[in-house]
Design an enzyme around this catalytic site. Sequence first.
Site: not given
Ligand code: NAP
Ligand code: MN
Length: 268
Positions: A51-52, A126, A154, A166, A168, A189
Amino acid sequence: MESGKIFIHTNGTEVSTKTKELLSQKLEQNGYSVIGSFSQEAELIVCIGGDGAFLEAIHLFEFPHIPFIGINTGHLGFFQEISPDQLDDFIFNYKMGKYRLQPLATVKASILLKDGSTVNYKSLNEIIIKATDSRCIHLNISIDSGFIERFSGDGLLIATPAGSTAYNYALGGSIVDPRIKLLQVTPMAPMNTTAYRSFTSSLLLPSDLSLEIKPEEPETSRLVIACDGLEYGLSKVENISIGFSGTVVNLLRFESYDFWSKVKSKFL
Ligand code: NAP
Ligand code: MN
């Protein structure tokens, strides 16, 4: 007849690069021309990675209207439609027009600074508003001009339906069927003490409501806006206005695609 132009974006890993080479060959054999750099003339953008990689491409190419298709190379791949072993099926179905476009609404933040200037950001998943330096942030929230709450914690995450699965979701927010157009305001938080009171659940807002967020002075005038993981530091923020942007990102989905089956297979 001129051949359709296809652009391929990858996250640069070995398997993604190999998949790109193989796909390029197959596309050329099928009469498409794979272009070396992004152009608005492309009829399709292929994103190879997780997704990234898809989110990165959207921001890099400034939310193009051109349809995207994702090939998942070993990540969660929620947006990604196919795996590297389905290249022939993909090309066949694409050629035959056996797909539909899933339009994904994007969210925007219009930020007014104290000097009167404005900055705009757009996201697919988001927009997050949080403090710098791991501090607590205080934000006054209004919905349709009416004051709702003074949030302390936070930060706040405003998710689109596409982003609901994601960050959320990890914060305890709800999974939203992408056919429903709503914005989800999820607290990060939230503090609930005799000193501070904040809603502890997500607020779901219809698409036409305006959401205004005003940071409280003076300690929180510096803040961080994170858009799909891209962070921007801002100071002297007067007001943040959040809503759906007019921009839609189109994802190619094949006949077997079903949102809730995808949720089940990725989360349970
Ligand atoms: P990343 O740190 O690799 O992303 C975290 C995880 O979120 C990855 O497994 C990614 O999938 C997954 N993801 C991204 N968009 C999604 C969606 N719409 N539905 C379900 N899972 C989703 O960073 P990134 O790949 O650049 O993605 C950025 C996104 O990471 C941000 O938009 C944010 O939503 C999410 N994020 C999540 C957390 C958390 O869950 N605690 C914390 C920070 C950011 P892939 O493995 O396929 O890349
Ligand atoms: Mn990723």
